[in-house]
Every structure is written in structure tokens, then in C-alpha cells.
Design an enzyme around this catalytic site. Structure first.
Site, PDB file in Angstrom:
ATOM      1  N   GLU A  20     -42.914  23.952  11.950  1.00  9.24           N
ATOM      2  CA  GLU A  20     -42.860  22.868  12.925  1.00  9.24           C
ATOM      3  C   GLU A  20     -41.832  23.277  13.973  1.00  9.24           C
ATOM      4  O   GLU A  20     -40.629  23.183  13.755  1.00  9.24           O
ATOM      5  CB  GLU A  20     -42.445  21.547  12.279  1.00  9.24           C
ATOM      6  CG  GLU A  20     -42.591  20.391  13.261  1.00  9.24           C
ATOM      7  CD  GLU A  20     -41.579  19.258  13.117  1.00  9.24           C
ATOM      8  OE1 GLU A  20     -41.754  18.234  13.784  1.00  9.24           O
ATOM      9  OE2 GLU A  20     -40.594  19.415  12.365  1.00  9.24           O
ATOM     10  N   ASP A  31     -40.370  21.914   7.974  1.00 13.78           N
ATOM     11  CA  ASP A  31     -39.912  20.836   8.846  1.00 13.78           C
ATOM     12  C   ASP A  31     -38.787  21.313   9.770  1.00 13.78           C
ATOM     13  O   ASP A  31     -37.888  22.037   9.335  1.00 13.78           O
ATOM     14  CB  ASP A  31     -39.393  19.689   7.967  1.00 13.78           C
ATOM     15  CG  ASP A  31     -39.033  18.471   8.777  1.00 13.78           C
ATOM     16  OD1 ASP A  31     -39.950  17.837   9.312  1.00 13.78           O
ATOM     17  OD2 ASP A  31     -37.832  18.161   8.888  1.00 13.78           O
TER      18      ASP A  31
END
Ligand code: GLC
Length: 534
Positions: free
Chosen positions: A260, A210
Site C-alpha cells: 500500500e 499496510d
């Protein structure tokens, strides 16, 4: 070590499970692992090869679970660690690999480290795991710098001392419940490498990282001045060292790392995909582009060129839990996605958007590389209008109520039946489901050859059968103005008509699939795509 040229992740279609809204096994209105386990046959029959689970850890849900209190335990609302292990192995038996979402940039404000830091004095080792600073101004009443939260408002919140006085400030690039970790601290690095091992040992085949470009901060925390050296917290060079050591951990398990990375510069992006760093990263450029043939082609070419330079496979993403649903986005005047542009009440032509989304699905599924599919996209779900008093996403409040936030793409899935909760589970769904979603249920679409579900299933199965034979290349050819047309080495031809009228199909021996019917003259209508055998 060079990238493995035959890894499953190079060509996989990966389905993103947003656990809270997938299926509810215990009837409390929140999706859970029991719900996913019961629906594994659906996922296997769809034809995807891996599942990415959004965070399922213990969390106070200040940001939908991207605020983690314990990275090694499942939130009780979702189930138990034992169930997660069962889910991973049951999925594997059905041919579905598991990708776990790890959130390294920040923790929850209920994480034991942050609680200890708040209880400890300024300058303590506990506070050193985060970014605590004195405020500016005579009484420290101004935040330490001008950094803004990704969700709007300042990136700093002030603490209160045990005596009840205003204290130091702490950094949070997202919501105030998501304090940023200090990645210059060795303990932060050790902890995360251990978390990776924990999940690889439990059968995870991959880790989604993330906010992967934000971890490293300039130690002086200076304000950002465009054009004056590196950004103080985006895409800093120190990060590559972090990911090289993560790669060593992943390699020991044959695991895969997926970043990401929202980075506009494709060259900088590709640096993360060098052979000893991440295996792949989400390509967000294509979803930010409008429904325009030149723009899409430019994005595809730039993406493929950047990846081939480092020997990594490209990835294609039309949607995820952060962006507007595809059928809605393509049915609006602005067809490219931008976080800053989201507004209430934007006029939408869903029929047009759906036609384009169907064509876009065939386009992305024909490209070389891996594809990510977000739950509900295969049902053609539109963005839902969530009443303001039911919105939970911090983006909404932090924008002063201007941005509707991301809840509209996170609504519990409609499985069957004609009224809410449409077979999701408990009737009191954590976000309300629209009253007119009976037409989108999986059950209803199952029997309709023209449905979005049937299109995705056919395309995914065709793609899977061909993936082993298809090399990484793509060859564009001219099929007229406004038409995207390319062939793959295995003979697949993909043609997408973004011009203003119908066009003839290029030479072919068979039509394998089309996103909509050809017209009476056998022409490919506007906003329609076809897969042909050349
Ligand atoms: C990522 C997630 C998003 C989350 C943010 C902070 O962008 O996809 O949902 O809000 O990181 O963790």
C-alpha cells in the site's frame, strides 16, 4: 530473480473483504469469519480469484483493526485462528486465494511491546522498539517535532510517568492508539519476517503491506522541509532493504507481496516493484483523478509505463475502505478522490455517479494487470451518511469534526430482505445501515440483468476467461474527442464515452458487454462503456 511472468497475481481480480462489515454469522451486529465462510459461494460465483481480508487480528479497534495487539491471533469478535485456517482452505477449494493484511508501521497501544515500553524508563531497550523522545520547551511540554498525524493533529502523544507526572512523548503517524515501531531495530524486522512466515504457513497466498512507504524514519526525526533532501519518513531509501528481505521470505513459500504505497511520484513508486522487492502495489493515482478522458488516459499511460520499466504488472483500484464509494464520488462535482476534501453534505447525483461507476468498472476490468474490487462496489453501494454520534473513525474526531471520516464506505453489506439489517446478521449493526438500501441487496440484484451485480459478474467472468490469453499490452486508438478506446492483443476492444453526447461504436464483430443500453440508433451514450470483439 526476475518476476515470474505467469503468476496468478499478474492478472487477478481481487476482492477486498472488510470483515467487520461483510456478513455476521453469530448475530452480534459485527461481521465475522463464520459470516464470510457462509458467503464463500457468493464470492466464487462473482468471478474473483482472490480475497484480501482487512486486519482480523486481536485489536482494540482504535482504527478499525489497523491497530494490532497480536498478529498471530484472530480477534474473538471475528472468530478463532482455527476458523481462519478453515476459511483459507475452503476458499482455496473454490478457487479463491487468500491475501492477509499485515500492519508493520505501528502496533496497537495494547500490544505487549508497547505496554512494556510504557512500564520501562526512558532510554530502556523496551522503549527503543518505538520512537520515544523528550519534549521541547522548558518542561518538555512541546512535542519533539512538528510532524502531523495522517489523521490530523500532532503525530506525538505524551506519556505519564509512574509518579503521575508528564513524561516522554511517543510517535504515532496515525491515531494515538497506533504507536510507530522503530524499523532501525533488528528485533522489529525479525518479528515481522516471522509474522509473514506464520501466515504463509497457514495458507496465505499473499500479504498486503499496510502503509508500506512510511516505516523508515530519519533517526534525527527532523522537521520536513520541502526541497531539503529526503522526506524524514515517507519513501526513504532504507525501506528497499526491508522489502528485499521480505521478498526472500515470500519466495520461500511462493507468496506474493502487495504494497500500500500512496506515492505521487510514479518513478519512485516503481522502485518498490523491482524484481527482488514487492510483486505489486496498489495504484492510487487513477482513483485520485477526475472523471475526465485526458486525465484518465494520462494516469493509465503513466501507470503502465512505470510498471513496464520494472517488469511488474499494473494494478487498478477504484475504491477501498479508506475512500469515498465510487458511485458517490462520480456523482459529485469533484470526481477525483482527495483525503483533504471530504466534507459533510456534499451534493451528489447518484444516478449520474452510478452510470459513470458502471463505465469505470468496464474500463478498469479491461486494462492489463490486476484489479482490486472493494466489497459492496459490486452492489453499487453509495457512501452512507453516518450520524455524527455513531462515527467511529478517528479521522473524524482528529479533524475537529470537519471530516466525516471513512465509516460511510464501511457500512455492513445488505444481503437480502427489505429493511435493516438486510440479512447481514444481528440487527444491532456496528454502523447503522440506511433505511433505503433494500434496492441494493445482493438478493434483489441477483435476478436483475441490468443490476450492478450482474454487470460485475458478467465482466469478471468474461475477463477471467480471457486473462490467460491476454498479454500485457494495450493499444489506444482514436474513436473521437472525449472517448477512450483501446484494444488488447486478444481482440478485446474497450470504449468509454466521456464526451458530451452519444458516439458511434468503433468497428467490431460483436458487442460483448456494455455498461448501459445503446441508444435507438445503436450509438454509445455519454458516460457509458462497451466491450467489443474487434
Ligand atoms: C492504511 C489503511 C487505513 C489505516 C492506515 C493506518 O492506509 O488502509 O485504513 O487507517 O493504513 O494503518
Amino acid at each position: 530473480m526476475p518476476h515470474n511472468s505467469s503468476g496468478w497475481w499478474r492478472t487477478a481480480a481481487i476482492y477486498q473483504v472488510y470483515v467487520r462489515s461483510f456478513a455476521d454469522g453469530d448475530g452480534d451486529g459485527t461481521g465475522d469469519l463464520a459470516g464470510v465462510r457462509a458467503r464463500l459461494p457468493y464470492l466464487a460465483s462473482l468471478g474473483v480469484e482472490a480475497l484480501w481480508f482487512t486486519p482480523w487480528y486481536v485489536s482494540p479497534l482504535a482504527d478499525g483493526g489497523y491497530d494490532v495487539t497480536d498478529y498471530r491471533a484472530i480477534d474473538p469478535a471475528f472468530g478463532t485462528l482455527d476458523e481462519a485456517e478453515k476459511l483459507i482452505s475452503e476458499a482455496r477449494q473454490l478457487g479463491l486465494r487468500t491475501i492477509v493484511d499485515v500492519v508493520p508501521n505501528h502496533v496497537s497501544d495494547e500490544h505487549p511491546w508497547f505496554r512494556a515500553a510504557l512500564a520501562a524508563p526512558p532510554g530502556s531497550p523496551e522503549r527503543d522498539l518505538f520512537h520515544f523522545r523528550e519534549g521541547r520547551g522548558p518542561d518538555g511540554e512541546l512535542p519533539p517535532n512538528e510532524w502531523r498525524s495522517e489523521f490530523g493533529g500532532p503525530a506525538w502523544s505524551r506519556t505519564t510517568t509512574p509518579e503521575g507526572k508528564p513524561g516522554q512523548w511517543y510517535l504515532h503517524l496515525f491515531a494515538s492508539g497506533q504507536p510507530d515501531l522503530n524499523w532501525a531495530h533488528p528485533r522489529v524486522r525479525e518479528e515481522h519476517e516471522d509474522i509473514l512466515r506464520f501466515w504463509f504457513e497457514r495458507g496465505a497466498a499473499g500479504i498486503r503491506i499496510d502503509s508500506a512507504a512510511l516505516l523508515a524514519k530519519d533517526p534525527d526525526l527532523p522537521d520536513f522541509e520541502p526541497g531539503r533532501g529526503p522526506h524524514p519518513y515517507v519513501d526513504r531509501d532504507e525501506l528497499h532493504d526491508v522489502y528485499r528481505s521480505w521478498r526472500a521470505v515470500a519466495d520461500a513459500y511462493g507468496g506474493v507481496l502487495i504494497g500500500e504505497l500512496w506515492l505521487p511520484d510514479v518513478e519512485r513508486f516503481a522502485r518498490y516493484l523491482r524484481a527482488d522487492e514487492l510483486h505489486t502495489a496498489f495504484n492510487f493515482d487513477t482513483l485520485s483523478r477526475p472523471w475526465d478522458p485526458d486525465q484518465l488516459r494520462e494516469s493509465i499511460d503513466a501507470t503502465l509505463a512505470a510498471h513496464s520499466g520494472v517488469g511488474a504488472p499494473a494494478t487498478w483500484v477504484l475504491a477501498n475502505h479508506d475512500v469515498t464509494r465510487t458511485v458517490t464520488r462520480y456523482g459529485r462535482e469533484e470526481t477525483g478522490f482527495a483525503f483533504a476534501a471530504k466534507r459533510f453534505g456534499t451534493p451528489t447525483d447518484l444516478e449520474l455517479g452510478t452510470r459513470r461507476a458502471r463505465a469505470a468498472a468496464l474500463l478498469t476490468l479491461a486494462l492489463p494487470g490486476a484489479v482490486y474490487l472493494y466489497q459492496g462496489e459490486e452492489l453499487g453501494l453509495p457512501e452512507a451518511d453516518i450520524p455524527r454520534d455513531r462515527i467511529t473513525d478517528p479521522m473524524h474526531a482528529r479533524s475537529g469534526g470537519v471530516d466525516p471520516g471513512r465509516d460511510g464506505c464501511r457500512v455492513p453489506l445488505p444481503w437480502e430482505g427489505i429493511r435493516p439489517p438486510y440479512g447481514f446478521g444481528g440487527a444491532d449493526t456496528w454502523l447503522p445501515q440506511p433505511a433505503d438500501w433494500a434496492r441494493y441487496t445482493a438478493e434483489r440484484q441477483e435476478g436483475e440483468p441490468e443490476s450492478m451485480l450482474s454487470l460485475y459478474r458478467s465482466a469478471l467472468h468474461l475477463r477471467r476467461g480471457r486473462a490467460e490469453r491476454a498479454a500485457d499490452e494495450l493499444t489506444w486508438f482514436d474513436a473521437g474527442p472525449g472517448v477512450l478506446a483501446f484494444s488488447r492483443p486478444d481482440g478485446l476492444v474497450c470504449v468509454v464515452n466521456l464526451s458530451a453526447g452519444p458516439v458511434p461504436l468503433p468497428a467490431h464483430t460483436a458487442v460483448l458487454l456494455s455498461s448501459g443500453p445503446l441508444d435507438d440508433a445503436g450509438l454509445l451514450p455519454q458516460d457509458t462503456a462497451a466491450w467489443l470483439q474487434g
